[in-house]
Motif scaffolding. Structure first.
Motif, PDB file in Angstrom:
ATOM      1  N   ASP A 262       0.809  -1.216   0.000  1.00 38.29           N
ATOM      2  CA  ASP A 262       0.000   0.000   0.000  1.00 38.29           C
ATOM      3  C   ASP A 262       0.846   1.272   0.000  1.00 38.29           C
ATOM      4  O   ASP A 262       0.552   2.213  -0.728  1.00 38.29           O
ATOM      5  N   HIS A 263       1.902   1.274   0.815  1.00 38.02           N
ATOM      6  CA  HIS A 263       2.667   2.507   1.012  1.00 38.02           C
ATOM      7  C   HIS A 263       3.876   2.638   0.094  1.00 38.02           C
ATOM      8  O   HIS A 263       4.314   3.749  -0.175  1.00 38.02           O
ATOM      9  N   SER A 264       4.438   1.533  -0.356  1.00 40.97           N
ATOM     10  CA  SER A 264       5.651   1.637  -1.176  1.00 40.97           C
ATOM     11  C   SER A 264       5.413   1.278  -2.634  1.00 40.97           C
ATOM     12  O   SER A 264       6.129   1.758  -3.509  1.00 40.97           O
ATOM     13  N   ILE A 265       4.455   0.408  -2.909  1.00 43.30           N
ATOM     14  CA  ILE A 265       4.251  -0.036  -4.293  1.00 43.30           C
ATOM     15  C   ILE A 265       3.105   0.728  -4.966  1.00 43.30           C
ATOM     16  O   ILE A 265       3.244   1.203  -6.088  1.00 43.30           O
ATOM     17  N   ARG A 266       2.007   0.890  -4.266  1.00 41.94           N
ATOM     18  CA  ARG A 266       0.844   1.556  -4.885  1.00 41.94           C
ATOM     19  C   ARG A 266       1.187   2.967  -5.383  1.00 41.94           C
ATOM     20  O   ARG A 266       0.890   3.305  -6.537  1.00 41.94           O
ATOM     21  N   PRO A 267       1.874   3.814  -4.561  1.00 41.77           N
ATOM     22  CA  PRO A 267       2.189   5.166  -5.050  1.00 41.77           C
ATOM     23  C   PRO A 267       3.102   5.144  -6.269  1.00 41.77           C
ATOM     24  O   PRO A 267       2.953   5.958  -7.182  1.00 41.77           O
ATOM     25  N   LEU A 268       4.008   4.188  -6.303  1.00 40.29           N
ATOM     26  CA  LEU A 268       4.927   4.058  -7.432  1.00 40.29           C
ATOM     27  C   LEU A 268       4.163   3.723  -8.706  1.00 40.29           C
ATOM     28  O   LEU A 268       4.402   4.295  -9.780  1.00 40.29           O
ATOM     29  N   ALA A 269       3.223   2.789  -8.558  1.00 46.35           N
ATOM     30  CA  ALA A 269       2.423   2.377  -9.729  1.00 46.35           C
ATOM     31  C   ALA A 269       1.542   3.531 -10.191  1.00 46.35           C
ATOM     32  O   ALA A 269       1.308   3.700 -11.394  1.00 46.35           O
ATOM     33  N   ALA A 270       1.071   4.346  -9.228  1.00 43.30           N
ATOM     34  CA  ALA A 270       0.224   5.489  -9.610  1.00 43.30           C
ATOM     35  C   ALA A 270       1.058   6.524 -10.370  1.00 43.30           C
ATOM     36  O   ALA A 270       0.595   7.132 -11.345  1.00 43.30           O
ATOM     37  N   ALA A 271       2.314   6.708  -9.935  1.00 49.60           N
ATOM     38  CA  ALA A 271       3.181   7.698 -10.585  1.00 49.60           C
ATOM     39  C   ALA A 271       3.658   7.216 -11.949  1.00 49.60           C
ATOM     40  O   ALA A 271       3.894   8.003 -12.858  1.00 49.60           O
TER      41      ALA A 271
END
Ligand code: MLT
Length: 275
Positions: A262-271
């Motif tokens: 949730d905190h390390s992978i999801r934001p990366l995928a969103a960016a």
């Protein structure tokens, strides 16, 4: 589900949809060991758990290459090609971690994150290698009982042994059903794996390292070595768990694993939507 590649017939289980996370099982298990994760996939993620060749319902083509970590990794890449998935988060437990590192060595651009659980980056010591060859010989004589007797006493935490007899039995039967040939060839494959410690400092993908506090097979010191090697990685210890924390303490394991997603992978995928 099943697909055939040039070198293997591969079975996998999956659940969820979204960012792909590949769950790589340990020795001598199968995708069945990921049941507590496959049954509770967080929103926005797709968990894919292959049976590595020779385990569960997957098999190698007759006369195919050995059961090396790189052969397993290439099978995973073929499966991802079949599923039309370019990049993934790899979550490898023990031997699954060896396969994750072999995969990264061959296909670094395909990995967007790592979870290493109860594994090590170093190669076997000379003694460790000799005892794998020894065990492979014992398997020839006694079948999977040899692996069961060598591994089971060290596999689970005292708390699991005391409080979860059902799980102890489940783990025992998972070991007992592993085919003799797969056991022998994979023991040799593990013995011959290269040292991956020098790779660690080249890894820039977000990484979580998990370890059972009572792991007697790949103890917390091995996890610390991985965490020290990978810049920015995070290490977490799971109490009352041995070598299989995802089964022994699934709620604890999942909460740390899913927090990382949730905190390390999801934001990366969103960016980077194609990441
Ligand atoms: C595993 O759980 O995959 C094995 O314990 C790995 C090993 O024997 O090195």
């Amino acid at each position: 589900m099943e697909t055939s590649t040039e070198n293997a017939r591969l079975n996998w289980r999956e659940n969820g949809s979204g960012i792909a996370v590949v769950l790589l099982h340990g020795f001598p298990f199968s995708s069945a060991m990921w049941e507590p994760q496959l049954s509770s996939v967080p929103d926005g993620f797709r968990f894919i758990a292959p049976d590595l060749r020779g385990f569960g319902s997957s098999s190698a083509a007759p006369g195919g290459e050995d059961y090396t970590m790189i052969a397993f990794a290439r099978d995973v890449a073929s499966l991802l090609d079949h599923l039309k998935i370019e990049r993934v988060v790899l979550c490898g437990l023990s031997m699954g971690g060896y396969v994750a590192l072999a995969f990264w060595r061959a296909f670094p651009a395909r990995v967007t994150g790592f979870v290493f659980s109860d594994t090590r980056a170093t190669a076997d010591t000379k003694e460790g290698r000799a005892s794998r060859y020894d065990l492979a010989e014992k398997v020839r004589a006694d079948g999977s009982a040899a692996v069961r007797d060598a591994m089971l006493p060290k596999l689970l935490s005292p708390a699991t042994e005391r409080e979860r007899p059902h799980l102890v039995e489940q783990v025992r039967s998972m070991i007992e059903i592993a085919p003799e040939e797969s056991l022998r060839r994979t023991l040799i494959g593990m013995a011959e794996r290269p040292d991956s410690e020098p790779l660690l400092r080249m890894i820039t993908a977000p990484t979580l390292v998990l370890v059972g506090a009572d792991d007697a097979i790949t103890p917390p010191g091995d996890a610390q070595l991985i965490a020290r090697g990978i810049r920015g990685s995070r290490i977490e210890t799971i109490a009352d768990a041995g070598h299989l924390p995802n089964l022994e303490q699934p709620a604890e394991f999942n909460s740390r694993f899913y927090h990382f997603l949730d905190h390390s992978i999801r934001p990366l995928a969103a960016a980077h939507p194609r990441a």
